[in-house]
Design a protein around this motif. Structure first.
Motif, PDB file in Angstrom:
ATOM      1  N   SER A 194       0.848  -1.186   0.000  1.00 45.26           N
ATOM      2  CA  SER A 194       0.000   0.000   0.000  1.00 45.26           C
ATOM      3  C   SER A 194       0.880   1.231   0.000  1.00 45.26           C
ATOM      4  N   SER A 195       0.361   2.293  -0.609  1.00 43.60           N
ATOM      5  CA  SER A 195       1.078   3.575  -0.588  1.00 43.60           C
ATOM      6  C   SER A 195       0.813   4.340   0.701  1.00 43.60           C
ATOM      7  N   GLN A 196      -0.148   3.863   1.493  1.00 40.79           N
ATOM      8  CA  GLN A 196      -0.471   4.489   2.780  1.00 40.79           C
ATOM      9  C   GLN A 196      -0.481   3.403   3.857  1.00 40.79           C
TER      10      GLN A 196
END
Length: 830
Positions: A64-66
């Motif tokens: 995930s980018s977050q």
């Protein structure tokens, strides 16, 4: 209950008299072969998957980018899974004397969940395993980062605002194979030190990874729970989502193991069919007597079917025990060959073994048993009144239906099962047809040659239909043995040779056009061959046939990811790479100046691209469109530079490009990399030896497993030969007794029988050699996508070995009949 009791009691009597022993032995060996294959392949496939799990350092990974929602960790804890986390991002590192771009990786204390990292306390060599990541305050770096920062082990560098001490050289990451194309060298440090770096903020290019490991059921349950809860920018990966190079190796390993199991099932059915045919002929008298004593046709049929079902259950139980013992002994013998201990098998092979025993007995024996209910009572007085032949459509329907179901169940691959089933049906039909024709052609020769030859040929031609059945069974058994002994070796050798020792083990990317020449000179100056540099152009796939392409229009997550990122495009010249093959359309020729794209067939299937579609890519703000003129298959496990999409010559010449190459470099030439990085700091050299070792490990272990798994299949092949010889044992006993009564010497009878079996074995070997060659070529081309050149030795061994082996087996199987006095045999009415 009366029916069950009578069937059970008669089963005991039949067993004591030896009537059912051939059928029972066939079932026991068949179930033992299939079950041992099932147990062992189940364990080996689990071990291969565990080895492949090193690609992720886990069984499952969520990227995930977050930062992930806490519910993902809470669900993992609820299901009893172990977890780890890491965060990766590019950043500039600063030392006392220099700075450099690096790929940072902050790992939690539990990383890795699968596999082990390897680190070294010196710059070159002497590495050892590490079960966890760096402790707080320390960092592990790749050797080339030491050169870029001009630091040594023990020196301090700054990761953002946090100073860390470089304590080890990182030589291997278990999950590096999944992301080999990093843009900068690696620095690994503790996740506890990440907040102090103050590097993460709004807009940071960061990847969060949540790793999970546990048993298969828990991982599958978690995957089902997590997939619908993923949002945009999140991706779930398992072992099956590996890089193409590793995925191809795993798939081929499973295909070879599946082939071993399929051969066992095929031969098991042939052995039971031959044994059941012999048993039904022997039970014709029993059926007639039961009818004379008042038994109905239905009762007789039910008794024989129940008897065979009971025998199938008992034989399956014995086969399960033998199969488990055999694989357990095998696993212990091979323990030193596997770096991972083989996991315990699941219960699936138990149910498979029981199903194989019952379905094989019913599917292959039922056509012969159905004849017994139709034996006329008058057979008691007239021995020429036998059971009517079974309906051909019933035999074919039951045999093909049973075999097809078992093949599909065993393989789990409809394509592989379909090819094997179709091949088996065609080969059996060809074997029987050619065998019948050969028997007919031998008839004129029965008046030529010596007494033994005439006697043997006369036996073959006099029993035309029976000889054709025996010849078909022998041919099928020998064909299986040839496939196991020779074709299997050739296919496995070709598979292993597909990744030679001098295969490329390094990639060099981000090479600027003006650096290509000097880098080639650097290789040549060291006495090495200069690698070929390929242009690489970044482009986004935007339109197909003038229709916009949007990620949301694809239901496949992989397709959505592909459309959501830029492609690495390249330009190909007129020569197609050796590891590429055109599967549709045409490659560019010297005469053709029309622009076009060549697309890898897997990508085309994922994105719904067909031959002739007009694709548009946006490259540096410019739209470039051309039709798809060809589809290619790519050998991703060759480790050469390959692209999903290639443009025709001239199509992308005006676009900005960097260059990429791959090359093989041994340890002695390793200093060349440091010189190249010092001279051209912008290039990135990627060491893929770890990934190549992963692929080689899977090849070696799968090959070793197949070598031993086929030993069990060998037993099923021998069972076919044994059942075929036993099917005429009583007939030969009676014929021998008559001949000896008429004055033939025992030695003459033996020579006649050996000659008959030798001729039959030679003919069967000829058919088997042809069948093994054809099947080997089909498997290589259609299933394994490997080159295959038939070995002439196969024909020599097939014909010569068939003649000698069947002659020996026939003599051993019938010699007891020749020892009995003729009057004893004739007095029994046999």
């Amino acid at each position: 209950m009366t029916l069950l009791r009578y069937a059970w009691q008669s089963l005991g009597r039949e067993w004591r008299s030896g009537e059912l022993r051939v059928l029972a032995i066939a079932l026991v060996i068949a179930v033992a072969a299939v079950t041992s294959v099932g147990f062992f392949t189940d364990r080996v496939q689990k071990a291969i998957n565990l080895q492949a799990a090193e690609l992720l350092a886990a069984d499952l990974s969520i990227s995930s980018s977050q930062p992930l929602d806490p519910q993902f960790a809470e669900e993992a804890q609820r299901q009893g899974l172990i977890t780890a986390r890491y965060v990766s991002f590019p950043s500039v590192l600063v030392s006392e004397s220099d700075d450099a771009l690096a790929e940072l990786k902050a790992v939690s204390a539990s990383w890795p969940l699968r596999g082990q990292a390897r680190i070294s306390a010196q710059e070159l060599g002497g590495d050892h395993v590490a079960d966890s990541g760096p402790p707080p305050g320390e960092a592990w770096v790749e050797a080339r980062l030491l050169a870029l920062l001009d630091v040594q082990l023990g020196d301090k560098i700054w990761v953002g605002d946090a100073p860390v001490r470089v304590t080890h050289v990182l030589t291997y990451e278990p999950d590096r194979g999944g992301d080999v194309f990093q843009l900068a060298p690696r620095l690994m440090f503790s996740l506890e030190d990440l907040p102090a770096t103050e590097l993460l903020g709004p807009g940071s290019r960061v990847s969060h990874r949540f790793l999970l490991a546990g048993d298969e059921a828990a991982i599958a349950a978690y995957r089902s729970w997590a997939e619908p809860r993923l949002v945009s920018g999140q991706r779930l990966e398992g072992v099956s989502d590996a890089r193409p190079e590793l995925r191809v190796a795993i798939t081929r390993g499973e295909q070879f193991l599946g082939l071993a199991a399929l051969m066992s099932v095929l031969l098991a059915g042939a052995a039971v069919a031959v044994a059941a045919r012999h048993y039904s002929e022997r039970q014709a008298d029993t059926s007639a007597i039961m009818r004379c004593l008042g038994a109905t046709q239905r009762f007789v049929l039910q008794v024989f079917i129940l008897r065979v079902l009971m025998l199938a259950l008992l034989a399956s139980g014995v086969g399960l025990l033998l199969g488990f013992a055999a694989q357990n002994v095998l696993a212990r013998l091979l323990a030193g060959w596997f770096t991972l201990s083989l996991p315990l098998p699941s219960l699936t092979p138990v149910f498979t073994g029981l199903a194989v025993g019952i379905l094989t007995a019913v599917g292959f024996a039922l056509p012969a048993l159905l004849r017994l209910g139709q034996v006329p009572p008058l057979r008691v007085l007239r021995r020429d009144l036998g059971a009517p032949p079974p309906a051909i459509w019933l035999v074919l329907l039951l045999a093909l239906g049973t075999l097809g179901g078992l093949l599909l169940w065993q393989s789990g691959d409809p394509r592989l099962a379909g090819w094997v089933l179709a091949g088996a049906a065609v080969m059996v039909a060809i074997l029987w047809g050619v065998a019948w024709l050969m028997v007919r052609l031998l008839a004129p020769l029965r008046s030529h040659g010596g007494i033994a030859l005439r006697f043997g040929l006369a036996n073959l031609s006099r029993r035309g239909a029976l000889s054709a059945v025996q010849l078909s069974a022998f041919g099928l058994g020998i064909m299986a043995l040839l496939l196991l002994a020779l074709v299997r070796v050739d296919l496995l050798a070709n598979w292993e040779q597909s990744l030679p020792e001098d295969a490329p083990n390094h990639f060099m990317i981000n090479v600027q056009p003006d650096q290509v020449g000097p880098l080639r000179d650097l290789f040549l100056a060291r006495g090495l061959d200069a690698p070929v540099y390929y242009p690489m152009i970044r482009g986004r796939y935007t339109r197909i046939n003038n229709d916009p392409v949007r990620p949301e229009q694809f239901s496949d997550p992989r397709a959505e990811r592909l459309v959501n990122r830029e492609f690495n495009l390249s330009v190909a010249d007129r020569d197609l790479q050796a590891d590429n093959r055109i599967v549709a359309g045409q490659w560019w020729t010297q005469e053709s100046d029309q622009p076009g794209w060549s697309v890898e067939e897997g990508l085309a299937d994922t994105l719904g691209i067909a031959l002739g579609d007009v694709l548009e890519f946006s490259v540096a703000g410019e739209r470039i469109s051309a039709p798809v003129t060809s589809l290619r298959s790519v050998e991703w496990d060759s480790f050469n530079v390959n692209f999903f999409v290639l443009g025709s010559p001239g199509l992308l010449d005006e676009q900005p490009a960097t260059f990429i190459t791959s090359f093989h470099l041994d340890e002695a030439s390793a200093p060349l990399l440091r010189d190249a990085i010092r001279q051209f700091p912008s290039i990135t050299v990627l060491d893929v030896r770890a990934l190549m070792q992963q692929v080689r490990d899977i090849m070696d272990r799968a090959t070793l497993a197949v070598e031993y798994v086929f030993l069990f299949t060998l037993a099923a092949g021998l069972t076919v030969l044994f059942a075929a010889i036993q099917s005429t044992r009583q007939l030969r006993r009676r014929e021998s007794a008559i001949l000896r009564t008429l004055g033939a010497a025992r030695l003459q009878v033996i020579k006649g029988l050996v000659t008959e079996f030798a001729v039959m074995g030679g003919l069967a070997g000829l058919l088997a050699s042809l069948g093994a060659t054809v099947v080997g070529m089909i498997l290589a081309a259609q299933i394994f996508d490997l080159p295959y050149r038939p070995d002439p030795l196969l024909w020599v061994i097939g014909v010569g070995g068939g003649a000698a082996g069947i002659a020996l087996a026939g003599w051993l199987g019938t010699r007891s009949a020749l020892r009995q006095p003729p009057m004893s045999t004739l007095g029994q009415g046999q």
